[in-house]
Scaffold this motif. Structure first.
Motif, PDB file in Angstrom:
ATOM      1  N   SER A   1       0.830  -1.210   0.000  1.00 28.62           N
ATOM      2  CA  SER A   1       0.000   0.000   0.000  1.00 28.62           C
ATOM      3  C   SER A   1       0.864   1.261   0.000  1.00 28.62           C
ATOM      4  N   PHE A   2       2.130   1.109  -0.371  1.00 29.31           N
ATOM      5  CA  PHE A   2       3.046   2.252  -0.436  1.00 29.31           C
ATOM      6  C   PHE A   2       2.492   3.383  -1.305  1.00 29.31           C
ATOM      7  N   PRO A   3       1.977   3.091  -2.512  1.00 30.71           N
ATOM      8  CA  PRO A   3       1.458   4.188  -3.337  1.00 30.71           C
ATOM      9  C   PRO A   3       0.311   4.939  -2.666  1.00 30.71           C
ATOM     10  N   TYR A   4      -0.572   4.197  -1.988  1.00 29.60           N
ATOM     11  CA  TYR A   4      -1.721   4.823  -1.338  1.00 29.60           C
ATOM     12  C   TYR A   4      -1.280   5.703  -0.173  1.00 29.60           C
ATOM     13  N   GLN A   5      -0.201   5.334   0.504  1.00 31.62           N
ATOM     14  CA  GLN A   5       0.243   6.046   1.702  1.00 31.62           C
ATOM     15  C   GLN A   5       1.393   7.025   1.433  1.00 31.62           C
TER      16      GLN A   5
ATOM     17  N   ARG B   1       5.861  10.867   2.807  1.00 31.94           N
ATOM     18  CA  ARG B   1       6.593  12.111   2.546  1.00 31.94           C
ATOM     19  C   ARG B   1       6.458  13.087   3.721  1.00 31.94           C
ATOM     20  N   SER B   2       5.245  13.200   4.250  1.00 32.27           N
ATOM     21  CA  SER B   2       5.001  14.177   5.305  1.00 32.27           C
ATOM     22  C   SER B   2       5.744  13.818   6.591  1.00 32.27           C
ATOM     23  N   TRP B   3       5.723  12.572   6.962  1.00 29.55           N
ATOM     24  CA  TRP B   3       6.411  12.174   8.191  1.00 29.55           C
ATOM     25  C   TRP B   3       7.915  12.373   8.042  1.00 29.55           C
ATOM     26  N   TYR B   4       8.453  12.053   6.890  1.00 27.97           N
ATOM     27  CA  TYR B   4       9.883  12.273   6.675  1.00 27.97           C
ATOM     28  C   TYR B   4      10.208  13.761   6.768  1.00 27.97           C
TER      29      TYR B   4
ATOM     30  N   PRO C   1      13.485  17.624  14.318  1.00 29.90           N
ATOM     31  CA  PRO C   1      13.826  16.353  14.973  1.00 29.90           C
ATOM     32  C   PRO C   1      13.733  16.432  16.490  1.00 29.90           C
ATOM     33  N   GLU C   2      13.842  17.640  17.054  1.00 31.20           N
ATOM     34  CA  GLU C   2      13.799  17.765  18.512  1.00 31.20           C
ATOM     35  C   GLU C   2      12.420  17.454  19.082  1.00 31.20           C
ATOM     36  N   LEU C   3      11.398  17.429  18.222  1.00 31.41           N
ATOM     37  CA  LEU C   3      10.046  17.146  18.695  1.00 31.41           C
ATOM     38  C   LEU C   3       9.764  15.650  18.835  1.00 31.41           C
ATOM     39  N   TYR C   4      10.663  14.822  18.337  1.00 30.87           N
ATOM     40  CA  TYR C   4      10.372  13.392  18.254  1.00 30.87           C
ATOM     41  C   TYR C   4      11.388  12.604  19.068  1.00 30.87           C
ATOM     42  N   GLN C   5      10.853  11.655  19.816  1.00 28.87           N
ATOM     43  CA  GLN C   5      11.693  10.890  20.731  1.00 28.87           C
ATOM     44  C   GLN C   5      12.617   9.935  20.001  1.00 28.87           C
ATOM     45  N   ASN C   6      12.153   9.399  18.872  1.00 19.26           N
ATOM     46  CA  ASN C   6      12.928   8.350  18.197  1.00 19.26           C
ATOM     47  C   ASN C   6      13.011   8.573  16.680  1.00 19.26           C
ATOM     48  N   PRO C   7      13.558   9.690  16.245  1.00 17.25           N
ATOM     49  CA  PRO C   7      13.611   9.933  14.787  1.00 17.25           C
ATOM     50  C   PRO C   7      14.840   9.294  14.134  1.00 17.25           C
ATOM     51  N   ALA C   8      15.017   7.998  14.316  1.00 15.56           N
ATOM     52  CA  ALA C   8      16.186   7.327  13.741  1.00 15.56           C
ATOM     53  C   ALA C   8      16.067   7.303  12.219  1.00 15.56           C
TER      54      ALA C   8
ATOM     55  N   SER D   1      21.464  11.373   1.158  1.00 12.88           N
ATOM     56  CA  SER D   1      22.179  12.328   0.315  1.00 12.88           C
ATOM     57  C   SER D   1      21.348  12.830  -0.852  1.00 12.88           C
ATOM     58  N   GLU D   2      20.190  12.187  -1.101  1.00  7.66           N
ATOM     59  CA  GLU D   2      19.353  12.548  -2.243  1.00  7.66           C
ATOM     60  C   GLU D   2      17.925  12.809  -1.777  1.00  7.66           C
ATOM     61  N   PRO D   3      17.131  13.531  -2.568  1.00  7.74           N
ATOM     62  CA  PRO D   3      15.699  13.655  -2.266  1.00  7.74           C
ATOM     63  C   PRO D   3      15.025  12.289  -2.314  1.00  7.74           C
ATOM     64  N   LEU D   4      13.888  12.156  -1.648  1.00  7.24           N
ATOM     65  CA  LEU D   4      13.199  10.867  -1.580  1.00  7.24           C
ATOM     66  C   LEU D   4      12.919  10.286  -2.956  1.00  7.24           C
TER      67      LEU D   4
END
Length: 329
Positions: free
Chosen positions: A212-216, A221-224, A231-238, A243-246
Motif C-alpha cells: 500500500s506504499f502508493p496509497y500512503q 513524505r510528510s512524516w519524513y 527532529p527535537e520534537l520526536y523521541q525516536n527519529p532514527a 544524500s538525495e531527495p526521496l
C-alpha cells in the motif's frame, strides 16, 4: 499486440521440497504438495499461450516454508531450489529464472553470487523480513554490498511476521491483508535506514504493486519532512542522513501489477500514479488466484490495455520496463 512478459511468478520443485522437508517438515510443505500446478511446467506453458504471454520470470514459491528453519540446515535446500529453477530456464526459453535466498548472511550471500555468476540468473528474490528481522539489519550489509556489486535487481516478496498472536488457521487473513503492510515496512526501512543510499546499484521489484506504499505516499513524505524539519520534537527519529531527495530512491523501486484485481482499476491507477509508467511491470501472480491461477491474467491485461495512457507506455508496462531492467533481448 506488444510483447508481454510476466515479471513475477512463482514455482516449486519436488526436489527442493524433499530437501527442505528432510531438515524442517511443516504443514506449509504439505500444503504445497497439494498444488500440482506449482510444479507443472507444461501446464504453465499452456497458461502463457492462453493469455498471450510471451515469457515469464520464475522465482521460488512460498516464503512460509522457510519460517523457523535454521539457516545452517536450509542452505542445501536453497541450492537445490536454485539449481532446479536454473534448469527449468535452460530447458524452456519462455522462462526467465531468478534465484532466491531465504536468509541474507554467510553462505546465502555466496549463494546469491553463485546464482548470478554461475547459474546465469537475472536477479535475486528475498523476503520482506527474515524470521522477523528487518531488512536493514546490520548483519545483512554484506548481502547488499554483494547485490550492489552484481548489479542485478532484488525481488521482494512479503513474508509472514508475528506482529500479533494469531493461530495458524488465520494466517490466510494475514497473507491477504498484512503482506502489503510488511512490504511497506521493508521498503521504508531500506530507504530511511540508508541501505539504498549506500548501495546505488540496487533496484527493487516490489510485489503487489508496492503493497500500500502508493496509497500512503503522502503520509510517508510528510512524516519524513516533519522529522527532518523538527527532529527535537520526536523521541525516536532514527533516520539516515540521506544524500538525495526521496524521489531518487523511489525511482529505484518498481511495482508489479499483481493487485489481485477482479475488474477494479483504481488500485492499478494509484500504483501507476506513484511509480510512473517507467517503473511498473506486468504480473498476475501465477499460479495463485481464482480459477486455478487463470483468472487474474484475464482481468489485469485488459485493465492495462484500457489505461488512458499512450500505447508506448502500455508497452513499457507489459514488457519494456522488465526488459530494460534485466537487460533482455
Amino acid at each position: 499486440m506488444p510483447e508481454i512478459i510476466d515479471a513475477t511468478s512463482h514455482i516449486m520443485s519436488h526436489e527442493a521440497l524433499d530437501e527442505l522437508e528432510s531438515v524442517h517438515p511443516s504443514s506449509e510443505i504439505e500444503s504445497l504438495r497439494n498444488a500440482p500446478r506449482m510444479f507443472d511446467i507444461e501446464g504453465r506453458v499452456d497458461y502463457l499461450d492462453a493469455n498471450g504471454i510471451d515469457r515469464q520470470v520464475i522465482n521460488l514459491a512460498a516464503p512460509m516454508i522457510w519460517q523457523g528453519v535454521d539457516p545452517d540446515d536450509g542452505i542445501e535446500a536453497t541450492r537445490v531450489a536454485n539449481d532446479e529453477i536454473a534448469r527449468i530456464g535452460e530447458e524452456h526459453d519462455r522462462f526467465i529464472p531468478t534465484g532466491t535466498v531465504p536468509f541474507l548472511t554467510d553462505e546465502y550471500v555466496d549463494e546469491a553470487r553463485r546464482c548470478v555468476e554461475e547459474l546465469g540468473m537475472n536477479g535475486i528474490q528475498i523476503f520482506s523480513n527474515i524470521n522477523g528481522r528487518m531488512l536493514d539489519d546490520d548483519e545483512f550489509e554484506e548481502f547488499y554490498a554483494t547485490i550492489d556489486d552484481l548489479d542485478v535487481p532484488l525481488w521482494i516478496h512479503p513474508q509472514l511476521a508475528e506482529w500479533h498472536d494469531y493461530d495458524n488457521s488465520h494466517t490466510w487473513i494475514y497473507k491477504m491483508l498484512a503482506w502489503p503492510f510488511d512490504t511497506n515496512i521493508a521498503l521504508a526501512r531500506l530507504i530511511f535506514s540508508g541501505v539504498l543510499d549506500r548501495y546505488e546499484n540496487i533496484e527493487i521489484i516490489s510485489h503487489h504493486l508496492g503493497g500500500s506504499f502508493p496509497y500512503q505516499i503522502g503520509r510517508i513524505r510528510s512524516w519524513y519532512q516533519t522529522r527532518k524539519e523538527e527532529p527535537e520534537l520526536y523521541q525516536n527519529p532514527a533516520m539516515a542522513d540521506l544524500s538525495e531527495p526521496l524521489d531518487a530512491y523511489f525511482d529505484r523501486i518498481y511495482g508489479d501489477t499483481a493487485v489481485s484485481s477482479q475488474g477494479e482499476s483504481y488500485p492499478l491507477e494509484c500504483g501507476l500514479e506513484f511509480f510512473g509508467t517507467d517503473n511498473v511491470v506486468y504480473s498476475a501472480d501465477y499460479p495463485f488466484g481464482p480459477d486455478k491461477g487463470q483468472y487474474w491474467a484475464t482481468e489485469i491485461i485488459p485493465l492495462i490495455e484500457d489505461l488512458d495512457i499512450p500505447e508506448a507506455d502500455k508497452e513499457k508496462i507489459l514488457s519494456g520496463n522488465i526488459k530494460r531492467l534485466l537487460d533482455l533481448e
